[in-house]
Design an enzyme around this catalytic site. Structure first.
Site, PDB file in Angstrom:
ATOM      1  N   TYR A  11     104.294  -9.566  89.712  1.00  0.00           N
ATOM      2  CA  TYR A  11     102.985 -10.249  89.720  1.00  0.00           C
ATOM      3  C   TYR A  11     101.850  -9.259  90.016  1.00  0.00           C
ATOM      4  O   TYR A  11     100.898  -9.136  89.234  1.00  0.00           O
ATOM      5  CB  TYR A  11     103.063 -11.385  90.751  1.00  0.00           C
ATOM      6  N   ASP A  50     116.677   0.679  88.677  1.00  0.00           N
ATOM      7  CA  ASP A  50     116.804   0.148  90.032  1.00  0.00           C
ATOM      8  C   ASP A  50     116.623   1.331  90.981  1.00  0.00           C
ATOM      9  O   ASP A  50     117.473   2.215  91.057  1.00  0.00           O
ATOM     10  CB  ASP A  50     118.195  -0.491  90.179  1.00  0.00           C
ATOM     11  N   ALA A  76     107.504  -1.559  93.754  1.00  0.00           N
ATOM     12  CA  ALA A  76     108.823  -2.192  93.640  1.00  0.00           C
ATOM     13  C   ALA A  76     109.451  -2.363  95.017  1.00  0.00           C
ATOM     14  O   ALA A  76     109.707  -1.371  95.711  1.00  0.00           O
ATOM     15  CB  ALA A  76     109.729  -1.326  92.768  1.00  0.00           C
ATOM     16  N   ALA A  77     109.683  -3.599  95.414  1.00  0.00           N
ATOM     17  CA  ALA A  77     110.283  -3.857  96.729  1.00  0.00           C
ATOM     18  C   ALA A  77     110.697  -5.316  96.813  1.00  0.00           C
ATOM     19  O   ALA A  77     110.224  -6.154  96.040  1.00  0.00           O
ATOM     20  CB  ALA A  77     109.289  -3.548  97.846  1.00  0.00           C
ATOM     21  N   SER A 119     101.866  -3.700 103.713  1.00  0.00           N
ATOM     22  CA  SER A 119     101.588  -5.124 103.946  1.00  0.00           C
ATOM     23  C   SER A 119     100.989  -5.342 105.323  1.00  0.00           C
ATOM     24  O   SER A 119     101.303  -4.610 106.276  1.00  0.00           O
ATOM     25  CB  SER A 119     102.918  -5.882 103.836  1.00  0.00           C
ATOM     26  N   TYR A 143     111.440  -7.378 106.801  1.00  0.00           N
ATOM     27  CA  TYR A 143     110.532  -7.042 105.695  1.00  0.00           C
ATOM     28  C   TYR A 143     109.390  -6.149 106.195  1.00  0.00           C
ATOM     29  O   TYR A 143     109.139  -5.057 105.649  1.00  0.00           O
ATOM     30  CB  TYR A 143     109.974  -8.322 105.037  1.00  0.00           C
ATOM     31  N   LYS A 147     108.393  -1.993 105.529  1.00  0.00           N
ATOM     32  CA  LYS A 147     107.086  -1.498 105.065  1.00  0.00           C
ATOM     33  C   LYS A 147     106.527  -0.460 106.033  1.00  0.00           C
ATOM     34  O   LYS A 147     105.972   0.567 105.618  1.00  0.00           O
ATOM     35  CB  LYS A 147     106.108  -2.675 104.903  1.00  0.00           C
ATOM     36  N   LEU A 189     101.478 -20.067 100.183  1.00  0.00           N
ATOM     37  CA  LEU A 189     100.771 -21.337 100.366  1.00  0.00           C
ATOM     38  C   LEU A 189     100.167 -21.912  99.076  1.00  0.00           C
ATOM     39  O   LEU A 189     100.385 -23.082  98.762  1.00  0.00           O
ATOM     40  CB  LEU A 189      99.674 -21.174 101.436  1.00  0.00           C
ATOM     41  N   ARG A 281     105.253 -23.205 112.041  1.00  0.00           N
ATOM     42  CA  ARG A 281     106.352 -22.442 111.456  1.00  0.00           C
ATOM     43  C   ARG A 281     106.593 -21.226 112.352  1.00  0.00           C
ATOM     44  O   ARG A 281     105.628 -20.585 112.790  1.00  0.00           O
ATOM     45  CB  ARG A 281     105.932 -22.009 110.054  1.00  0.00           C
ATOM     46  N   GLY A 283     107.003 -17.661 113.817  1.00  0.00           N
ATOM     47  CA  GLY A 283     106.556 -16.319 113.431  1.00  0.00           C
ATOM     48  C   GLY A 283     105.202 -16.252 112.760  1.00  0.00           C
ATOM     49  O   GLY A 283     104.829 -15.204 112.233  1.00  0.00           O
TER      50      GLY A 283
END
Ligand code: WQD
Length: 320
Positions: A11, A50, A76-77, A119, A143, A147, A189, A281, A283
């Site tokens: 995306y 890959d 790519a991740a 991120s 995750y 990063k 969201l 939620r 975290g």
């Protein structure tokens, strides 16, 4: 310049690749098509790789040589937070292992310009609503850890052999720059809210008792076209600046609450719906927005679009 875009069938990567091609620079995409879509590669030069595979270094070196790659943008991740909690070894192998292979290939082929897709997940649960890049990073899931480790590795390569790094910490990316590149995953969201109202279910709001103006969480939503444009600014900076390693937040600087987002979804879609108010939620930081002074001052980049454009573009791209 010729830019290798890893994850260019994804995306965000496909927006980055298209914007670079449109301004007349050459693009080569490396993607394993595990989550990326082959349609997004149309008209682009691409290689099926890959990055975490055993033979990735050799494959990447061949691509770099064949296309005379001068710069790399690494998107790519794996990026699903909950999945990273279930499968930490795989996340480390994919995200850290893939980066190790890519940097080895770049070092061997003497490619030194590198834009790393990081991120806001690196910040974890900040105690302040607006974070700058010097804020202490304490990621709270594998995750975010992969990063942050990626940032450290890129910085170490910068010290060791002259890699030059722009490290971009994305906030909440949404919207569509082109309808054919829209986000097809229902993982965040705005796409989740669209999917709910299309199927006649009320969108879920996680937590209404936060210490924020309307009680719901605040995030900094940045348009994917603006985000892609930040990568172009990063490439230009690497052309003319000699610093070895720099980190930049990529957001708008303005936070929106979950209720503000769903109200905008209601207005843009023209559909009326109830809300499913649920407990918090695990975290979720109450408020997380970017201090964007550094990217504005040093890369000359700032977001041009706001929440309305984000939701309109996403809705228009996916309404058919
Ligand atoms: C946004 C807000 C939810 C769904 C994550 C990753 C981050 C980055 C972007 C990857 C939160 C609330 C959500 C729903 C809701 N990932 N929400 N109802 O968690 O801010 O960031 O995606 O690169 O690393 O952590 O994004 O879209 O999941 O949530 O109320 O059905 O919407 O609680 O406040 P998040 P999100």
């Amino acid at each position: 310049m010729t830019v290798l875009v890893t994850g260019g069938a994804g995306y965000i990567g496909s927006h980055v690749a298209r914007l670079i091609s449109e301004r007349g620079d050459r693009v080569v995409i490396a993607d394993d098509l595990s989550t990326g879509l082959p349609d997004r590669l149309e008209g682009q030069v691409s290689a099926h790789i890959d990055l975490a595979a055993a033979d990735a270094v050799e494959q990447l070196r061949a691509v770099i040589r064949a296309h005379e790659v001068t710069s790399v943008i690494h998107l790519a991740a794996r990026k699903k937070v909950a999945e990273s909690v279930e499968l930490p070894e795989w996340y480390y192998q994919q995200n850290v292992g893939g980066l190790v292979n890519l940097l080895e290939a770049m070092k061997a082929e003497k490619v030194t310009r590198f834009v790393f897709s990081s991120s806001a997940a690196t910040y974890g649960m900040p105690q302040i609503g607006q974070v700058d890049e010097d804020y202490d990073c304490k990621p709270i899931n594998p995750y975010g850890e992969t990063k942050l480790i990626g940032e450290w590795l890129a910085r170490a390569s910068a010290k060791a052999w002259g890699l030059r790094v722009v490290n971009l910490r994305y906030f909440n990316v949404a919207g569509a720059g082109w309808a054919d590149l829209a986000d097809t995953a229902v993982a965040n969201l705005i796409p989740i809210a669209f999917a709910a109202i299309r199927s006649g279910r009320p969108p879920v709001v996680f937590g209404t008792d936060y210490d924020t103006a309307d009680g719901t969480c605040i995030r900094d939503y940045v348009h994917v076209h603006d985000l892609a444009d930040a990568h172009l600014a990063a490439l230009d900076y690497l052309e003319h600046d000699n610093r070895k390693f720099d980190t930049f937040n990529v957001g708008t600087g303005t936070g929106s609450s979950v209720l503000e987002v769903v109200e905008e979804v209601r207005r843009v879609s023209g559909l009326d719906f109830d809300l499913d108010l649920q407990p918090r939620r695990a975290g979720d930081p109450p408020a997380l927005a970017a201090d964007v002074s550094r990217i504005k001052n040093e890369l000359g980049w700032q977001a041009k679009q706001g929440l309305t454009e984000i939701i309109e573009s996403a809705w228009n791209a996916t309404k058919s």
